[in-house]
Scaffold this active site. Structure first.
Site, PDB file in Angstrom:
ATOM      1  N   LYS A 179       0.836  -1.199   0.000  1.00 58.00           N
ATOM      2  CA  LYS A 179       0.000   0.000   0.000  1.00 58.00           C
ATOM      3  C   LYS A 179       0.878   1.259   0.000  1.00 58.00           C
ATOM      4  O   LYS A 179       2.093   1.175   0.089  1.00 58.00           O
ATOM      5  CB  LYS A 179      -0.961  -0.045   1.186  1.00 58.00           C
ATOM      6  CG  LYS A 179      -1.722  -1.382   1.292  1.00 58.00           C
ATOM      7  CD  LYS A 179      -2.567  -1.697   0.065  1.00 58.00           C
ATOM      8  CE  LYS A 179      -2.854  -3.164  -0.126  1.00 58.00           C
ATOM      9  NZ  LYS A 179      -3.853  -3.776   0.639  1.00 58.00           N
TER      10      LYS A 179
HETATM   11  C1  LIG Z   1      -4.634  -5.036   0.986  1.00 58.86           C
HETATM   12  C2  LIG Z   1      -6.096  -5.132   0.902  1.00 58.86           C
HETATM   13  C3  LIG Z   1      -6.871  -5.616   1.969  1.00 58.86           C
HETATM   14  C4  LIG Z   1      -6.304  -6.259   3.191  1.00 58.86           C
HETATM   15  O1  LIG Z   1      -5.347  -5.577   3.896  1.00 58.86           O
HETATM   16  P1  LIG Z   1      -4.294  -6.359   4.809  1.00 58.86           P
HETATM   17  O2  LIG Z   1      -3.648  -5.257   5.574  1.00 58.86           O
HETATM   18  O3  LIG Z   1      -3.347  -7.063   3.885  1.00 58.86           O
HETATM   19  O4  LIG Z   1      -5.034  -7.301   5.679  1.00 58.86           O
HETATM   20  C5  LIG Z   1      -8.247  -5.573   1.839  1.00 58.86           C
HETATM   21  N1  LIG Z   1      -8.843  -5.115   0.734  1.00 58.86           N
HETATM   22  C6  LIG Z   1      -8.140  -4.665  -0.319  1.00 58.86           C
HETATM   23  C7  LIG Z   1      -8.851  -4.152  -1.525  1.00 58.86           C
HETATM   24  C8  LIG Z   1      -6.740  -4.677  -0.280  1.00 58.86           C
HETATM   25  O5  LIG Z   1      -6.045  -4.269  -1.353  1.00 58.86           O
END
Ligand SMILES: *Cc1c(COP(=O)(O)O)cnc(C)c1O
Length: 385
Positions: A179
């Site tokens: 992210k």
């Molecule tokens: C990364 C992501 C998640 C989950 O996040 P984590 O921190 O990896 O648990 C949920 N939804 C979307 C669309 C994502 O890209």
């Protein structure tokens, strides 16, 4: 060449050091500080950190009181957690198709999937591009449904000039290393609803509530918490929140760099015959959490040919994300077929997320674009032969 990685420097180390010296390492003052910075940035009154983006989504669903017998509408093209969080609560994730040009929930498909059991819609701002929130909110209002924004990818993006995470009842963010900003693992719940924020804070802390004596204004430091709901340990550690605070200070610079790189990719790839670049609607701004291209001819075979060409040059790439309705758990449980959500299936087969990271050079970008161009040329030659 790597696909993506987070950017850390002395500031993260400095704040981690402060945290360790303070000896307060579980959820505490540093988590509060991170939450306050995040809430201000997303222009919401309340935010609560969690152990991951998945945990944030799970908490949001639980705090809305969604459970067995309920249905939640989820786009079929997304990271699995968007659907799993509904299933964790014993409710049904109803997977609906996407718009192939934005990869986001198709509001018409969502409308068609509403039943008397529907409790919420969970739009995903996939790859950082805002979902069509006006249509989704109108639909939710008409049918009295909650809106849960999966904004895991979307810090820094805007819809009609507003940051995300405050456009529905509750928003959920992730700080996974893929992210924009990262704490290693981590997540955040955002909301305008004080009651919902309180429920999230209790649920992430094993369901702890204020001591009984507090209601009568007679709390003493030794009074025990109440436990009236079944909560979980989904807290964020102060050590990770220290990283989050440092990352928030970098956010604007990270966003500016990503947008510059994306613009350059747009110029390099936009005119190429056979690939579609990200389409950003006029009322949206995007953070380019992922830069995803789609092959417009030749489907899976051409897409894989392009990815093989990238592998040969040691350039990392990935399909955009999953078509969740084709994953074993959902196929078996709900007897889904690929053609139930044809755009999601195509998006899974035809997309490539290409490298975009802090410090990426023009030379890196040229190499990626040139590799794609050459591979496309070979496919077209074969087609003509
Ligand atoms: C990364 C992501 C998640 C989950 O996040 P984590 O921190 O990896 O648990 C949920 N939804 C979307 C669309 C994502 O890209």
């Amino acid at each position: 060449m790597e696909l993506a990685f987070p950017k850390f420097d002395e500031r993260e180390r400095e704040l981690i050091g402060q945290c360790l010296e303070s000896r307060w390492v579980t959820q505490g003052p540093m988590v509060r500080r991170f939450e306050e910075l995040f809430a201000a940035r997303q222009r919401v009154p309340f935010s609560a950190a969690a152990s991951s983006g998945t945990a944030a989504l799970h908490l949001a669903v639980l705090a809305l009181g969604i459970g067995p017998g309920d249905e939640v509408i989820v786009p079929a093209y997304t990271w699995v957690s968007s659907a799993h969080c509904v299933e964790y609560a014993g409710a049904k994730a109803v997977l609906v198709d996407i718009d192939l040009s934005t990869y986001n929930l198709d509001p018409q498909a969502a409308a068609a999937a509403i039943t008397p059991r529907t409790r919420a819609i969970l739009p995903v701002h996939l790859f950082g591009l805002p979902a069509e929130m006006d249509s989704i909110r109108n639909l939710a209002e008409k049918h009295n449904l909650a809106v849960i924004e999966d904004a895991a990818c979307a810090v820094g993006s805007e819809y009609q000039g507003s940051p995300l995470g405050g456009l529905g009842d509750v928003g959920c963010f992730s700080f996974h290393p893929r992210k924009i900003i990262s704490t290693g693992e981590g997540g955040m719940v955002t909301t305008r609803d004080a009651g919902l924020a309180d429920r999230v804070r209790s649920l992430r802390n094993i369901g702890a509530g204020a001591p009984r004596e507090a209601a009568a204004g007679q709390a003493r430091p030794y009074h025990l918490s109440t436990f009236d709901v079944l909560g979980y340990n989904l807290r964020m550690s102060d050590i990770l929140a220290a990283v989050g605070v440092a990352q928030m200070e970098k956010l604007d610079n990270l966003l500016a760099e990503r947008r510059g790189l994306a613009q350059r990719y747009d110029a390099l790839l936009g005119e190429m015959d056979g690939v579609a670049i990200p389409a950003v609607p006029a009322d949206c701004s995007m953070n380019y959490q992922s830069y995803v291209v789609r092959v417009t001819r030749g489907g899976l075979a051409t897409r894989n040919h392009l990815m093989d060409a990238l592998v040969e040059r040691n350039i990392a790439s990935r399909p955009g994300t999953h078509a969740v309705h084709r994953l074993g758990y959902y196929v078996q449980k709900y007897h889904l077929r690929p053609e139930d959500c044809p755009n999601a299936a195509r998006a899974e087969d035809e997309t490539i997320s290409i490298p975009l990271f802090p410090g990426m050079t023009s030379k890196n970008q040229d190499l990626v674009a040139e590799t794609i161009q050459q591979a496309l040329g070979r496919v077209q030659d074969k087609g003509a032969a």
